[in-house]
Design an enzyme around this catalytic site. Sequence first.
Site, PDB file in Angstrom:
ATOM      1  N   TYR A 138      -1.241   0.074  10.514  1.00  0.00           N
ATOM      2  CA  TYR A 138      -1.453  -0.301   9.116  1.00  0.00           C
ATOM      3  C   TYR A 138      -0.260   0.114   8.266  1.00  0.00           C
ATOM      4  O   TYR A 138       0.230  -0.663   7.439  1.00  0.00           O
ATOM      5  CB  TYR A 138      -2.736   0.352   8.607  1.00  0.00           C
ATOM      6  CG  TYR A 138      -3.105  -0.056   7.203  1.00  0.00           C
ATOM      7  CD1 TYR A 138      -3.600  -1.329   6.941  1.00  0.00           C
ATOM      8  CD2 TYR A 138      -2.974   0.826   6.142  1.00  0.00           C
ATOM      9  CE1 TYR A 138      -3.958  -1.712   5.656  1.00  0.00           C
ATOM     10  CE2 TYR A 138      -3.330   0.463   4.857  1.00  0.00           C
ATOM     11  CZ  TYR A 138      -3.817  -0.809   4.615  1.00  0.00           C
ATOM     12  OH  TYR A 138      -4.163  -1.182   3.333  1.00  0.00           O
ATOM     13  N   SER A 182       0.851  -1.188   0.000  1.00  0.00           N
ATOM     14  CA  SER A 182       0.000   0.000   0.000  1.00  0.00           C
ATOM     15  C   SER A 182       0.888   1.240   0.000  1.00  0.00           C
ATOM     16  O   SER A 182       2.021   1.205   0.511  1.00  0.00           O
ATOM     17  CB  SER A 182      -0.891   0.018   1.251  1.00  0.00           C
ATOM     18  OG  SER A 182      -1.569   1.258   1.377  1.00  0.00           O
TER      19      SER A 182
END
Length: 255
Positions: A156, A143
């Site tokens: 995250y 990501s």
Amino acid sequence: MMRVDGKVAVVTGSGSGIGEAIAKRLSKEGAIVAICDLDEANGNRVADEILSTGNQAAFFKLDVSKEQNMKETIDKVVEKFGKFDIMVNNAGIGKAGTVIEQTEADWDLMMNVNAKGAFFGCKYAVKKMLDLGTKGSIVNIASVAGMVGVFNRAGYCASKAAIAGLTKSVASDFAEQGIRVNSISPGTIESPWIKKILSDNPEPEQARIQMQQRQPIGRMGTPDEIANLAVFLASDEASFITGSNMVADGGLTAR
């Protein structure tokens, strides 16, 4: 053009979102696809939808954070389909919070699913490919959150940065054996997680506009756009690409 014709692909987290799009695109390009997910209802749905097109697929229940489950699942895929060419480590989870707000349990959950899941996926994909003599391709879904400091996403960001680093290490270790390993770092994608974030926001329409404006291109991406890149990396068209982190973020990290 059937870019992965006859190849057998395992896609984790393929019961919805980006994983579902990748699985269906691989199938459209000729692959036999193992749909792997914890969600049996959606996993079976995706497998059935692929089967309804006349292509081959099967559902395998998988918890990517469990090492033995990963090993057994890849073994079962090879037992069923007789070969193994492509591994897509897509399964992931996110929880909001700063480093102060997030708990140890939050951290462990994201590290177990995102980072450890990719580690187990790479480990047993490589082992099986070496056993079979396969010159395979592994695609890890990281990501842009692993590249920049995304607001309110401490754990995250850390878990996705780990995937990008793991990708380069595995690619370096097994390039001589013909196994290519790359990662994709999507930006903001219209996915079930984003839909949940927006639905939980007291002003969802304003939050959507802000998400769209983060990208210079002026919109969020789609799962199909990430699937396009994943299939390219899985195919022989990307035969000289390994150890790369391909960014698909509408220009978010260009600013």
